[in-house]
Design a protein around this motif. Structure first.
Motif, PDB file in Angstrom:
ATOM      1  N   THR A 129      13.248 -19.486  85.017  1.00 39.36           N
ATOM      2  CA  THR A 129      13.948 -19.237  83.763  1.00 39.36           C
ATOM      3  C   THR A 129      13.612 -17.843  83.243  1.00 39.36           C
ATOM      4  OG1 THR A 129      12.140 -20.039  82.391  1.00 39.36           O
ATOM      5  CG2 THR A 129      13.745 -21.698  83.161  1.00 39.36           C
ATOM      6  N   THR A 130      14.322 -17.435  82.219  1.00 38.09           N
ATOM      7  CA  THR A 130      14.019 -16.167  81.565  1.00 38.09           C
ATOM      8  C   THR A 130      12.595 -16.195  81.017  1.00 38.09           C
ATOM      9  OG1 THR A 130      16.339 -15.884  80.996  1.00 38.09           O
ATOM     10  CG2 THR A 130      14.758 -14.569  79.749  1.00 38.09           C
ATOM     11  N   GLU A 131      12.199 -17.371  80.501  1.00 38.79           N
ATOM     12  CA  GLU A 131      10.832 -17.500  79.981  1.00 38.79           C
ATOM     13  C   GLU A 131       9.809 -17.294  81.091  1.00 38.79           C
ATOM     14  OE1 GLU A 131      13.303 -19.758  79.277  1.00 38.79           O
ATOM     15  OE2 GLU A 131      13.622 -19.083  77.223  1.00 38.79           O
ATOM     16  N   ASP A 132      10.100 -17.802  82.300  1.00 41.97           N
ATOM     17  CA  ASP A 132       9.204 -17.580  83.437  1.00 41.97           C
ATOM     18  C   ASP A 132       9.058 -16.084  83.727  1.00 41.97           C
ATOM     19  OD1 ASP A 132       8.845 -20.326  83.891  1.00 41.97           O
ATOM     20  OD2 ASP A 132      10.543 -20.416  85.283  1.00 41.97           O
ATOM     21  N   LEU A 133      10.180 -15.373  83.723  1.00 44.97           N
ATOM     22  CA  LEU A 133      10.147 -13.934  83.975  1.00 44.97           C
ATOM     23  C   LEU A 133       9.279 -13.222  82.948  1.00 44.97           C
ATOM     24  CD1 LEU A 133      13.906 -13.211  84.763  1.00 44.97           C
ATOM     25  CD2 LEU A 133      12.010 -13.150  86.375  1.00 44.97           C
ATOM     26  N   ILE A 134       9.496 -13.554  81.680  1.00 50.36           N
ATOM     27  CA  ILE A 134       8.736 -12.912  80.604  1.00 50.36           C
ATOM     28  C   ILE A 134       7.247 -13.213  80.736  1.00 50.36           C
ATOM     29  CG2 ILE A 134       8.353 -12.903  78.100  1.00 50.36           C
ATOM     30  CD1 ILE A 134      11.441 -13.400  77.855  1.00 50.36           C
ATOM     31  N   LYS A 135       6.919 -14.479  81.007  1.00 50.77           N
ATOM     32  CA  LYS A 135       5.515 -14.878  81.128  1.00 50.77           C
ATOM     33  C   LYS A 135       4.829 -14.122  82.267  1.00 50.77           C
ATOM     34  CE  LYS A 135       2.968 -18.682  82.845  1.00 50.77           C
ATOM     35  NZ  LYS A 135       3.227 -19.809  83.675  1.00 50.77           N
ATOM     36  N   HIS A 136       5.443 -14.114  83.455  1.00 48.87           N
ATOM     37  CA  HIS A 136       4.825 -13.436  84.600  1.00 48.87           C
ATOM     38  C   HIS A 136       4.716 -11.933  84.359  1.00 48.87           C
ATOM     39  CE1 HIS A 136       4.382 -16.729  87.460  1.00 48.87           C
ATOM     40  NE2 HIS A 136       5.508 -17.212  86.963  1.00 48.87           N
ATOM     41  N   TYR A 137       5.753 -11.340  83.780  1.00 51.52           N
ATOM     42  CA  TYR A 137       5.728  -9.910  83.507  1.00 51.52           C
ATOM     43  C   TYR A 137       4.651  -9.584  82.476  1.00 51.52           C
ATOM     44  CZ  TYR A 137       7.322  -5.208  82.455  1.00 51.52           C
ATOM     45  OH  TYR A 137       7.387  -3.854  82.273  1.00 51.52           O
ATOM     46  N   SER A 138       4.605 -10.356  81.386  1.00 47.63           N
ATOM     47  CA  SER A 138       3.623 -10.120  80.322  1.00 47.63           C
ATOM     48  C   SER A 138       2.192 -10.280  80.812  1.00 47.63           C
ATOM     49  CB  SER A 138       3.861 -11.083  79.157  1.00 47.63           C
ATOM     50  OG  SER A 138       5.112 -10.843  78.581  1.00 47.63           O
ATOM     51  N   CYS A 139       1.972 -11.194  81.744  1.00 49.22           N
ATOM     52  CA  CYS A 139       0.624 -11.433  82.274  1.00 49.22           C
ATOM     53  C   CYS A 139       0.269 -10.458  83.395  1.00 49.22           C
ATOM     54  CB  CYS A 139       0.511 -12.869  82.786  1.00 49.22           C
ATOM     55  SG  CYS A 139       0.590 -14.105  81.483  1.00 49.22           S
ATOM     56  N   GLY A 140       1.179  -9.561  83.732  1.00 57.06           N
ATOM     57  CA  GLY A 140       0.917  -8.608  84.805  1.00 57.06           C
ATOM     58  C   GLY A 140       0.956  -9.229  86.180  1.00 57.06           C
ATOM     59  N   ASP A 141       1.593 -10.379  86.287  1.00 52.53           N
ATOM     60  CA  ASP A 141       1.653 -11.110  87.556  1.00 52.53           C
ATOM     61  C   ASP A 141       2.878 -10.683  88.360  1.00 52.53           C
ATOM     62  OD1 ASP A 141       1.322 -12.906  89.607  1.00 52.53           O
ATOM     63  OD2 ASP A 141       1.972 -14.650  88.448  1.00 52.53           O
ATOM     64  N   LEU A 142       2.908  -9.402  88.726  1.00 54.85           N
ATOM     65  CA  LEU A 142       4.072  -8.885  89.434  1.00 54.85           C
ATOM     66  C   LEU A 142       4.062  -9.239  90.917  1.00 54.85           C
ATOM     67  CD1 LEU A 142       4.473  -5.422  87.702  1.00 54.85           C
ATOM     68  CD2 LEU A 142       5.468  -7.628  87.104  1.00 54.85           C
ATOM     69  N   SER A 143       2.985  -9.852  91.391  1.00 54.31           N
ATOM     70  CA  SER A 143       2.965 -10.304  92.777  1.00 54.31           C
ATOM     71  C   SER A 143       3.567 -11.699  92.886  1.00 54.31           C
ATOM     72  CB  SER A 143       1.536 -10.302  93.324  1.00 54.31           C
ATOM     73  OG  SER A 143       0.752 -11.228  92.594  1.00 54.31           O
ATOM     74  N   SER A 144       3.930 -12.265  91.751  1.00 56.29           N
ATOM     75  CA  SER A 144       4.552 -13.589  91.725  1.00 56.29           C
ATOM     76  C   SER A 144       5.779 -13.611  92.629  1.00 56.29           C
ATOM     77  CB  SER A 144       4.960 -13.929  90.292  1.00 56.29           C
ATOM     78  OG  SER A 144       5.873 -14.979  90.281  1.00 56.29           O
ATOM     79  N   ILE A 145       6.089 -14.765  93.150  1.00 53.23           N
ATOM     80  CA  ILE A 145       7.262 -14.932  94.014  1.00 53.23           C
ATOM     81  C   ILE A 145       8.531 -14.464  93.309  1.00 53.23           C
ATOM     82  CG2 ILE A 145       7.710 -17.342  93.344  1.00 53.23           C
ATOM     83  CD1 ILE A 145       8.136 -15.861  96.858  1.00 53.23           C
ATOM     84  N   ILE A 146       8.548 -14.552  91.990  1.00 57.49           N
ATOM     85  CA  ILE A 146       9.718 -14.126  91.217  1.00 57.49           C
ATOM     86  C   ILE A 146      10.011 -12.645  91.439  1.00 57.49           C
ATOM     87  CG2 ILE A 146      10.540 -13.724  88.852  1.00 57.49           C
ATOM     88  CD1 ILE A 146       9.040 -16.276  88.049  1.00 57.49           C
ATOM     89  N   PHE A 147       8.967 -11.829  91.559  1.00 55.22           N
ATOM     90  CA  PHE A 147       9.158 -10.391  91.667  1.00 55.22           C
ATOM     91  C   PHE A 147       9.066  -9.873  93.101  1.00 55.22           C
ATOM     92  CE2 PHE A 147       7.587 -11.015  87.322  1.00 55.22           C
ATOM     93  CZ  PHE A 147       8.638 -10.452  86.630  1.00 55.22           C
TER      94      PHE A 147
END
Length: 109
Positions: free
Chosen positions: A26-44
């Motif tokens: 979701t958009t919330e998932d994107l915001i959460k991962h981005y805000s936490c600096g988790d750019l290695s997440s599968i999303i990114f």
């Protein structure tokens, strides 16, 4: 190719609206991962994150070829050429103003 891309986009949007297709995040998932600096997440991790995905296993062979051609075009035009342009601009600024400090920000797209 344009007609194919428009049809596929409309089909995806209709599926989303009908609830038969859901985005894996979701958009919330994107915001959460981005805000936490988790750019290695599968999303990114997908290098065509903002590019529509027209390739799927249910397409007939001739449409699959069209989808692959569109995907190659989007990657080249929207990712690789954009990165080359940005890189040249950054390099030119650094060379033109060697005594100045710069701050450059780049999106994950």
């Amino acid at each position: 190719q344009v007609v194919f891309a428009l049809n596929q986009t409309l089909l995806q949007q209709e599926s989303l609206r009908a609830g038969s297709f859901q985005s894996p995040y979701t958009t919330e998932d994107l915001i959460k991962h981005y805000s936490c600096g988790d750019l290695s997440s599968i999303i990114f991790n997908h290098d065509t994150f903002q590019i529509p995905n027209f390739i799927n296993a249910t397409l007939p062979a001739h449409e699959l070829i069209t989808a692959q051609e569109i995907d190659r075009y989007f990657r080249q035009e929207l990712i690789y050429k954009r990165n080359e342009r940005m890189g040249r601009r950054v390099k030119d600024l650094l060379e033109e103003y060697p005594d100045k400090s710069f701050f450059f920000a780049f999106g994950v797209g």
